[in-house]
Design an enzyme around this catalytic site. Sequence first.
Site, PDB file in Angstrom:
ATOM      1  N   LYS A 164       1.978  -2.383   7.125  1.00 16.65           N
ATOM      2  CA  LYS A 164       2.312  -2.245   5.700  1.00 16.65           C
ATOM      3  C   LYS A 164       3.770  -1.815   5.537  1.00 16.65           C
ATOM      4  O   LYS A 164       4.429  -2.219   4.585  1.00 16.65           O
ATOM      5  CB  LYS A 164       1.340  -1.277   5.010  1.00 16.65           C
ATOM      6  N   SER A 182       0.886  -1.175   0.000  1.00 16.12           N
ATOM      7  CA  SER A 182       0.000   0.000   0.000  1.00 16.12           C
ATOM      8  C   SER A 182       0.917   1.216   0.000  1.00 16.12           C
ATOM      9  O   SER A 182       2.073   1.129   0.455  1.00 16.12           O
ATOM     10  CB  SER A 182      -0.839   0.027   1.289  1.00 16.12           C
ATOM     11  N   TYR A 201      -2.500  -0.504  10.408  1.00 15.22           N
ATOM     12  CA  TYR A 201      -2.327  -0.651   8.956  1.00 15.22           C
ATOM     13  C   TYR A 201      -0.998  -0.035   8.519  1.00 15.22           C
ATOM     14  O   TYR A 201      -0.209  -0.672   7.825  1.00 15.22           O
ATOM     15  CB  TYR A 201      -3.497   0.016   8.243  1.00 15.22           C
TER      16      TYR A 201
HETATM   17  N1  LIG Z   1      -8.587  -0.782  -1.344  1.00 14.04           N
HETATM   18  C1  LIG Z   1      -7.589   0.068  -1.136  1.00 14.04           C
HETATM   19  O1  LIG Z   1      -7.792   1.294  -1.113  1.00 14.04           O
HETATM   20  C2  LIG Z   1      -6.172  -0.449  -0.963  1.00 14.04           C
HETATM   21  C3  LIG Z   1      -5.121   0.467  -1.097  1.00 14.04           C
HETATM   22  C4  LIG Z   1      -3.816   0.022  -0.934  1.00 14.04           C
HETATM   23  C5  LIG Z   1      -3.568  -1.310  -0.648  1.00 14.04           C
HETATM   24  N2  LIG Z   1      -4.602  -2.176  -0.529  1.00 14.04           N
HETATM   25  C6  LIG Z   1      -4.271  -3.576  -0.228  1.00 14.04           C
HETATM   26  O2  LIG Z   1      -4.727  -4.393  -1.280  1.00 14.04           O
HETATM   27  C7  LIG Z   1      -4.965  -5.714  -0.797  1.00 14.04           C
HETATM   28  C8  LIG Z   1      -6.339  -6.142  -1.243  1.00 14.04           C
HETATM   29  O3  LIG Z   1      -7.254  -5.241  -0.678  1.00 14.04           O
HETATM   30  P1  LIG Z   1      -8.701  -4.959  -1.266  1.00 14.04           P
HETATM   31  O4  LIG Z   1      -8.897  -3.502  -1.264  1.00 14.04           O
HETATM   32  O5  LIG Z   1      -8.935  -5.745  -2.488  1.00 14.04           O
HETATM   33  O6  LIG Z   1      -9.516  -5.532  -0.017  1.00 14.04           O
HETATM   34  P2  LIG Z   1     -10.864  -6.346   0.069  1.00 14.04           P
HETATM   35  O7  LIG Z   1     -11.190  -6.366   1.509  1.00 14.04           O
HETATM   36  O8  LIG Z   1     -11.825  -5.802  -0.900  1.00 14.04           O
HETATM   37  O9  LIG Z   1     -10.414  -7.798  -0.416  1.00 14.04           O
HETATM   38  C9  LIG Z   1      -9.514  -8.560   0.343  1.00 14.04           C
HETATM   39  C10 LIG Z   1      -9.831 -10.023   0.162  1.00 14.04           C
HETATM   40  O10 LIG Z   1      -8.923 -10.748   1.001  1.00 14.04           O
HETATM   41  C11 LIG Z   1      -9.641 -11.746   1.687  1.00 14.04           C
HETATM   42  N3  LIG Z   1      -8.928 -12.078   2.928  1.00 14.04           N
HETATM   43  C12 LIG Z   1      -8.813 -11.333   4.046  1.00 14.04           C
HETATM   44  N4  LIG Z   1      -8.071 -11.973   4.960  1.00 14.04           N
HETATM   45  C13 LIG Z   1      -7.697 -13.154   4.384  1.00 14.04           C
HETATM   46  C14 LIG Z   1      -6.912 -14.238   4.824  1.00 14.04           C
HETATM   47  N5  LIG Z   1      -6.376 -14.271   6.052  1.00 14.04           N
HETATM   48  N6  LIG Z   1      -6.724 -15.274   3.969  1.00 14.04           N
HETATM   49  C15 LIG Z   1      -7.287 -15.276   2.739  1.00 14.04           C
HETATM   50  N7  LIG Z   1      -8.052 -14.268   2.279  1.00 14.04           N
HETATM   51  C16 LIG Z   1      -8.238 -13.212   3.093  1.00 14.04           C
HETATM   52  C17 LIG Z   1     -11.034 -11.167   1.913  1.00 14.04           C
HETATM   53  O11 LIG Z   1     -12.000 -12.172   2.144  1.00 14.04           O
HETATM   54  C18 LIG Z   1     -11.253 -10.392   0.612  1.00 14.04           C
HETATM   55  O12 LIG Z   1     -11.888 -11.181  -0.383  1.00 14.04           O
HETATM   56  C19 LIG Z   1      -4.789  -5.638   0.709  1.00 14.04           C
HETATM   57  O13 LIG Z   1      -3.506  -6.110   1.062  1.00 14.04           O
HETATM   58  C20 LIG Z   1      -4.916  -4.151   1.000  1.00 14.04           C
HETATM   59  O14 LIG Z   1      -4.267  -3.788   2.188  1.00 14.04           O
HETATM   60  C21 LIG Z   1      -5.900  -1.783  -0.687  1.00 14.04           C
END
Ligand SMILES: NC(=O)c1ccc[n+]([C@@H]2O[C@H](COP(=O)([O-])OP(=O)(O)OC[C@H]3O[C@@H](n4cnc5c(N)ncnc54)[C@H](O)[C@@H]3O)[C@@H](O)[C@H]2O)c1
Length: 258
Positions: A153, A136, A149
């Site tokens: 991260k 992130s 977070y």
């Molecule tokens: N959405 C944002 O703004 C954003 C920005 C920067 C980074 N990220 C990172 O991107 C990645 C994906 O995030 P997203 O936005 O798609 O989130 P999301 O919550 O929409 O999707 C995450 C998925 O991971 C699954 N999950 C959670 N814990 C788990 C585990 N222990 N084992 C297996 N599956 C698990 C959830 O069920 C979900 O389907 C994360 O690492 C998040 O920190 C997201």
Amino acid sequence: MKSVSGAGVVVTGGGGGIGAALCRRLAAEGARVVVNDINARAAAAVATSVGGTAVAGDAASEDGVAALVAAARAELGEIDLFCANAGIAMIGGPEAAEADWDASWQVNVMAHVRAARLLLGPWLERGSGHLICTVSAAGLLTVPGSAPYAVTKHGALAFAEWLAVTYAHRGLTVQAICPLGVRTPMLDGADPRTEALLGASAIQPEAVADAVLEGIADGRFLILPHPEVAGMYAGRAAETDRWLRGMSKVQQRLEELG
Ligand SMILES: NC(=O)c1ccc[n+]([C@@H]2O[C@H](COP(=O)([O-])OP(=O)(O)OC[C@H]3O[C@@H](n4cnc5c(N)ncnc54)[C@H](O)[C@@H]3O)[C@@H](O)[C@H]2O)c1
């Protein structure tokens, strides 16, 4: 790896958001995709839609990672690309519950450590392997409102850097995806302050997948779907106190929102 065509790929947290977009794009490019998610129904739906294989389960715990890697190897042969994408966002500062700090550490950091522990042996033996960690921009900078977070991260980024430093000359490619806001259930479920902070510049998960495919083609360590993050990161390093003052102003503006 410059092309993923024919590659055996695992995506954790592939049942939704960025992970699902990665599964779709990697499959469209010809990869053989194992879709992991702790939500079995979500993993199955994405796997079916991309012609991949669902392996439901926890991608963070030691047992969960071992089961995932074993099932993926049985399906794919050796794993060529592992996308450590699952992540969780817990709000709060030091007052956040112990359980929230611990879960953040397990999912955002130890999941990557445990996957690498199992992947490295065969990868070093054959002289190639590819790990992409969804970190992130919070791992390069910080994020107001969520210390668990921001801290975990940074840990994820530090681990990815360490792996790259230690194993690049032995054939390992490690990359870190560091977006700002992305329109996924994580952002849509966040508090109004996070929406106020990230909503305006939020991009679609498909744009993250596009950036990842570009990154795979050129092999750069940092994959920045929001290119402006590079300037922020440089500013943080070069003028740390100025950067901290700017972030403090952001914090104060968010507090004014109530
Ligand atoms: N959405 C944002 O703004 C954003 C920005 C920067 C980074 N990220 C990172 O991107 C990645 C994906 O995030 P997203 O936005 O798609 O989130 P999301 O919550 O929409 O999707 C995450 C998925 O991971 C699954 N999950 C959670 N814990 C788990 C585990 N222990 N084992 C297996 N599956 C698990 C959830 O069920 C979900 O389907 C994360 O690492 C998040 O920190 C997201």
